[in-house]
Write a protein that holds these residues in place. Structure first.
Motif, PDB file in Angstrom:
ATOM      1  N   LYS A  68      33.767  81.208 106.174  1.00 24.18           N
ATOM      2  CA  LYS A  68      32.420  80.886 105.302  1.00 24.18           C
ATOM      3  C   LYS A  68      32.880  80.828 104.024  1.00 24.18           C
ATOM      4  O   LYS A  68      33.559  81.501 103.436  1.00 24.18           O
ATOM      5  CB  LYS A  68      31.352  81.991 105.383  1.00 24.18           C
ATOM      6  N   VAL A  69      32.743  79.555 103.214  1.00 27.68           N
ATOM      7  CA  VAL A  69      33.256  79.492 101.956  1.00 27.68           C
ATOM      8  C   VAL A  69      32.055  78.992 101.093  1.00 27.68           C
ATOM      9  O   VAL A  69      31.167  78.168 101.282  1.00 27.68           O
ATOM     10  CB  VAL A  69      34.051  78.191 101.965  1.00 27.68           C
ATOM     11  N   PRO A  70      32.062  79.710  99.700  1.00 33.88           N
ATOM     12  CA  PRO A  70      30.783  79.402  98.852  1.00 33.88           C
ATOM     13  C   PRO A  70      31.267  78.126  98.127  1.00 33.88           C
ATOM     14  O   PRO A  70      32.473  77.940  97.836  1.00 33.88           O
ATOM     15  CB  PRO A  70      30.874  80.562  97.787  1.00 33.88           C
ATOM     16  N   ALA A  71      30.162  77.222  98.058  1.00 35.24           N
ATOM     17  CA  ALA A  71      30.294  76.003  97.471  1.00 35.24           C
ATOM     18  C   ALA A  71      30.497  76.065  95.959  1.00 35.24           C
ATOM     19  O   ALA A  71      30.695  77.208  95.458  1.00 35.24           O
ATOM     20  CB  ALA A  71      29.219  74.960  98.120  1.00 35.24           C
ATOM     21  N   CYS A  72      30.398  75.070  95.196  1.00 41.12           N
ATOM     22  CA  CYS A  72      30.445  75.136  93.768  1.00 41.12           C
ATOM     23  C   CYS A  72      29.457  76.177  93.220  1.00 41.12           C
ATOM     24  O   CYS A  72      29.948  76.712  92.195  1.00 41.12           O
ATOM     25  CB  CYS A  72      30.177  73.621  93.087  1.00 41.12           C
ATOM     26  N   ASP A  73      28.020  76.197  93.536  1.00 39.26           N
ATOM     27  CA  ASP A  73      27.354  77.296  93.191  1.00 39.26           C
ATOM     28  C   ASP A  73      26.783  78.067  94.405  1.00 39.26           C
ATOM     29  O   ASP A  73      25.919  77.642  94.846  1.00 39.26           O
ATOM     30  CB  ASP A  73      26.183  76.519  92.318  1.00 39.26           C
ATOM     31  N   PRO A  74      27.343  79.076  94.791  1.00 40.83           N
ATOM     32  CA  PRO A  74      26.949  79.907  95.671  1.00 40.83           C
ATOM     33  C   PRO A  74      25.656  80.309  95.698  1.00 40.83           C
ATOM     34  O   PRO A  74      25.041  80.770  96.992  1.00 40.83           O
ATOM     35  CB  PRO A  74      27.952  81.120  95.663  1.00 40.83           C
ATOM     36  N   ALA A  75      24.854  80.321  94.626  1.00 42.12           N
ATOM     37  CA  ALA A  75      23.549  80.593  94.746  1.00 42.12           C
ATOM     38  C   ALA A  75      22.650  79.390  95.421  1.00 42.12           C
ATOM     39  O   ALA A  75      21.381  79.712  95.972  1.00 42.12           O
ATOM     40  CB  ALA A  75      22.875  80.786  93.061  1.00 42.12           C
ATOM     41  N   VAL A  76      23.218  78.138  95.485  1.00 43.13           N
ATOM     42  CA  VAL A  76      22.326  77.089  96.007  1.00 43.13           C
ATOM     43  C   VAL A  76      23.121  76.438  97.079  1.00 43.13           C
ATOM     44  O   VAL A  76      22.342  75.539  97.784  1.00 43.13           O
ATOM     45  CB  VAL A  76      22.072  75.946  94.868  1.00 43.13           C
ATOM     46  N   SER A  77      24.238  76.715  97.434  1.00 44.07           N
ATOM     47  CA  SER A  77      24.825  75.895  98.677  1.00 44.07           C
ATOM     48  C   SER A  77      26.027  76.787  99.139  1.00 44.07           C
ATOM     49  O   SER A  77      26.724  77.749  98.577  1.00 44.07           O
ATOM     50  CB  SER A  77      25.558  74.577  98.150  1.00 44.07           C
ATOM     51  N   ALA A  78      26.225  76.453 100.479  1.00 41.78           N
ATOM     52  CA  ALA A  78      27.150  77.180 101.050  1.00 41.78           C
ATOM     53  C   ALA A  78      27.803  76.209 102.408  1.00 41.78           C
ATOM     54  O   ALA A  78      27.344  75.424 102.984  1.00 41.78           O
ATOM     55  CB  ALA A  78      26.642  78.577 101.903  1.00 41.78           C
ATOM     56  N   VAL A  79      29.084  76.708 102.612  1.00 42.40           N
ATOM     57  CA  VAL A  79      29.936  75.703 103.398  1.00 42.40           C
ATOM     58  C   VAL A  79      30.254  76.647 104.508  1.00 42.40           C
ATOM     59  O   VAL A  79      30.703  78.034 104.383  1.00 42.40           O
ATOM     60  CB  VAL A  79      31.237  75.177 102.782  1.00 42.40           C
ATOM     61  N   SER A  80      30.149  76.137 105.957  1.00 40.69           N
ATOM     62  CA  SER A  80      30.584  76.986 106.964  1.00 40.69           C
ATOM     63  C   SER A  80      31.646  76.234 108.037  1.00 40.69           C
ATOM     64  O   SER A  80      31.030  74.982 108.238  1.00 40.69           O
ATOM     65  CB  SER A  80      29.533  77.569 107.729  1.00 40.69           C
ATOM     66  N   GLU A  81      32.363  76.855 108.620  1.00 43.04           N
ATOM     67  CA  GLU A  81      33.331  76.270 109.584  1.00 43.04           C
ATOM     68  C   GLU A  81      32.927  77.018 110.829  1.00 43.04           C
ATOM     69  O   GLU A  81      32.808  78.287 110.681  1.00 43.04           O
ATOM     70  CB  GLU A  81      34.566  76.178 109.439  1.00 43.04           C
ATOM     71  N   TYR A  82      32.504  76.606 111.908  1.00 40.08           N
ATOM     72  CA  TYR A  82      32.257  77.213 113.138  1.00 40.08           C
ATOM     73  C   TYR A  82      32.761  76.709 114.372  1.00 40.08           C
ATOM     74  O   TYR A  82      33.198  75.420 114.630  1.00 40.08           O
ATOM     75  CB  TYR A  82      30.722  77.268 112.980  1.00 40.08           C
ATOM     76  N   VAL A  83      32.586  77.285 115.565  1.00 46.80           N
ATOM     77  CA  VAL A  83      32.846  76.990 116.764  1.00 46.80           C
ATOM     78  C   VAL A  83      31.381  77.024 117.588  1.00 46.80           C
ATOM     79  O   VAL A  83      30.704  78.142 117.524  1.00 46.80           O
ATOM     80  CB  VAL A  83      33.883  77.832 117.783  1.00 46.80           C
ATOM     81  N   MET A  84      31.029  75.874 118.072  1.00 45.19           N
ATOM     82  CA  MET A  84      29.833  76.043 119.000  1.00 45.19           C
ATOM     83  C   MET A  84      30.087  75.981 120.464  1.00 45.19           C
ATOM     84  O   MET A  84      30.882  75.364 120.897  1.00 45.19           O
ATOM     85  CB  MET A  84      29.037  74.710 118.521  1.00 45.19           C
ATOM     86  N   THR A  85      29.424  76.996 121.305  1.00 53.28           N
ATOM     87  CA  THR A  85      29.886  77.382 122.559  1.00 53.28           C
ATOM     88  C   THR A  85      28.632  77.181 123.343  1.00 53.28           C
ATOM     89  O   THR A  85      27.477  77.453 122.959  1.00 53.28           O
ATOM     90  CB  THR A  85      30.697  78.570 122.984  1.00 53.28           C
ATOM     91  N   GLY A  86      28.759  76.931 124.607  1.00 52.92           N
ATOM     92  CA  GLY A  86      27.415  76.842 125.427  1.00 52.92           C
ATOM     93  C   GLY A  86      28.056  76.298 126.821  1.00 52.92           C
ATOM     94  O   GLY A  86      28.929  75.535 127.035  1.00 52.92           O
ATOM     95  N   THR A  87      26.953  76.165 127.860  1.00 54.28           N
ATOM     96  CA  THR A  87      27.074  75.597 128.959  1.00 54.28           C
ATOM     97  C   THR A  87      25.853  74.542 129.122  1.00 54.28           C
ATOM     98  O   THR A  87      24.874  74.568 128.852  1.00 54.28           O
ATOM     99  CB  THR A  87      26.743  76.460 130.198  1.00 54.28           C
ATOM    100  N   HIS A  88      26.388  73.210 129.676  1.00 49.17           N
ATOM    101  CA  HIS A  88      25.348  72.246 129.558  1.00 49.17           C
ATOM    102  C   HIS A  88      24.519  72.238 130.747  1.00 49.17           C
ATOM    103  O   HIS A  88      24.983  71.839 131.947  1.00 49.17           O
ATOM    104  CB  HIS A  88      26.427  70.777 129.380  1.00 49.17           C
TER     105      HIS A  88
END
Length: 147
Positions: A68-88
């Motif tokens: 989880k990385v705050p973008a240029c202005d953490p009050a208005v934007s945020a960046v996330s890297e994630y893993v999406m898991t599930g069963t189709h």
């Protein structure tokens, strides 16, 4: 006090993991835009349809942020890297409009997203994940190249 973009995005991810699209939509502005690998969804109705479809295709869907990385202005934007898991286990809309019926395959797909908020609501959310990674885990193959 108005929530930061990071707090809003974390709440959206928690609601998605609870499979509660009504709560998810409470964090989107009426005219919000969601952009994902399959294209844009504009407004709450289209965005809700996208998430409902995703949860129908993967009823045990879980999103696990790992960075989880705050973008240029953490009050208005945020960046996330994630893993999406599930069963189709349900139909999945494919590019071109065709449907892939349930395969029973498990997925673990890496993704990243950037959300922007105004007045505590998401106005823009861009999530990108590797469709080739997803489709190959579901057993789909690319057509042979024609020489």
């Amino acid at each position: 006090m108005i929530a930061t973009a990071r707090e809003v995005k974390d709440r959206v991810i928690a609601a998605l993991n609870d499979h509660d699209t009504e709560v998810v939509m409470q964090y989107f502005a009426r005219d919000a835009v969601y952009v994902g690998p399959v294209g844009p969804a504009e407004g709450r109705e289209q965005i809700a349809w996208y998430f409902e479809h995703l949860l129908q295709a993967f009823p045990d869907l879980q999103i696990t942020p790992w960075c989880k990385v705050p973008a240029c202005d953490p009050a208005v934007s945020a960046v996330s890297e994630y893993v999406m898991t599930g069963t189709h286990l349900g139909p999945l809309l494919l590019p071109g409009g065709s449907m892939l019926e349930a395969t029973g395959q498990r997925i673990a797909v890496r993704g990243a997203g950037l959300c922007t908020i105004e007045n505590g609501l998401i106005v823009s959310d861009r999530d990108y994940y590797d469709q080739l990674e997803l489709f190959s885990q579901l057993g789909l193959c690319l057509p042979e190249a024609v020489a």
